[in-house]
Design an enzyme around this catalytic site. Structure first.
Site, PDB file in Angstrom:
ATOM      1  CB  CYS A  21      33.013  24.768 -20.897  1.00  0.00           C
ATOM      2  SG  CYS A  21      33.849  23.495 -19.908  1.00  0.00           S
ATOM      3  CB  CYS A  81      31.723  21.864 -16.923  1.00  0.00           C
ATOM      4  SG  CYS A  81      33.370  22.365 -16.337  1.00  0.00           S
ATOM      5  CG  HIS A 128      36.645  24.249 -15.978  1.00  0.00           C
ATOM      6  ND1 HIS A 128      35.821  24.527 -17.040  1.00  0.00           N
ATOM      7  CD2 HIS A 128      37.913  24.417 -16.444  1.00  0.00           C
ATOM      8  CE1 HIS A 128      36.544  24.858 -18.104  1.00  0.00           C
ATOM      9  NE2 HIS A 128      37.822  24.784 -17.764  1.00  0.00           N
ATOM     10  CD  GLU A 154      31.335  24.586 -14.299  1.00  0.00           C
ATOM     11  OE1 GLU A 154      30.700  25.232 -15.139  1.00  0.00           O
ATOM     12  OE2 GLU A 154      32.567  24.742 -14.112  1.00  0.00           O
TER      13      GLU A 154
END
Length: 153
Positions: free
Chosen positions: A82, A85, A52, A54
């Site tokens: 999410c 993260c 991801h 992040e």
């Protein structure tokens, strides 16, 4: 540089993700008004559920700054984080989170749940919906194009 400048950099990362046929999410980590790291979504090409934007930005920031505590840092991300993260934001002690589009399916900073409301040891300042229109438009355009390509085949 301003918050808008930093979110525009996150949008640039998201655009690169879209060009790579990844869900367009970009992140930027800033300390004292200077960009420390950037990240973008790479799950599809990397075949990695952890790839991801992040997490990539946090990993690079920790390496660049020489420690896992990012307490002087801010994160700008185009999509609401999410659960994974959001947990990484808590664990890395990022002091301020600025995100654009809300995520009704897995957003964990207020849309589905707000993990920051739970009694964890760190609660960043949160700015939600910053440049929401630009961030949402990029995601909508990406998914519209993806559906169009599926229908053409």
């Amino acid at each position: 540089m301003t918050d808008r400048d930093f979110m525009e950099l996150a949008l640039e990362q998201a655009k690169i993700s879209a060009q790579e046929l990844e869900v367009p999410v970009g992140a930027v980590i800033v300390r004292n008004g200077e960009v420390v790291s950037v990240g973008r979504n790479r799950r599809e090409n990397g075949k990695n559920a952890l790839a991801h934007a992040e997490l990539e930005a946090i990993d690079l920031a920790c390496k660049k700054l020489g420690g896992w505590r990012l307490w002087e840092c801010e994160m700008f991300v185009t999509l609401e984080p999410c659960p994974m993260c959001t947990g990484a934001i808590i664990n890395s002690r990022i002091r301020r989170l600025v995100y654009g589009a809300s995520d009704a399916k897995s957003g964990s900073c207020g849309s589905v749940i707000c993990l920051f409301d739970l009694p964890y040891n760190h609660k960043p300042e949160v700015v939600s919906g910053f440049m929401k229109e630009e961030c949402s438009a990029m995601l909508s355009e990406f998914f519209s194009e993806l559906r169009r390509r599926k229908n053409v085949k």
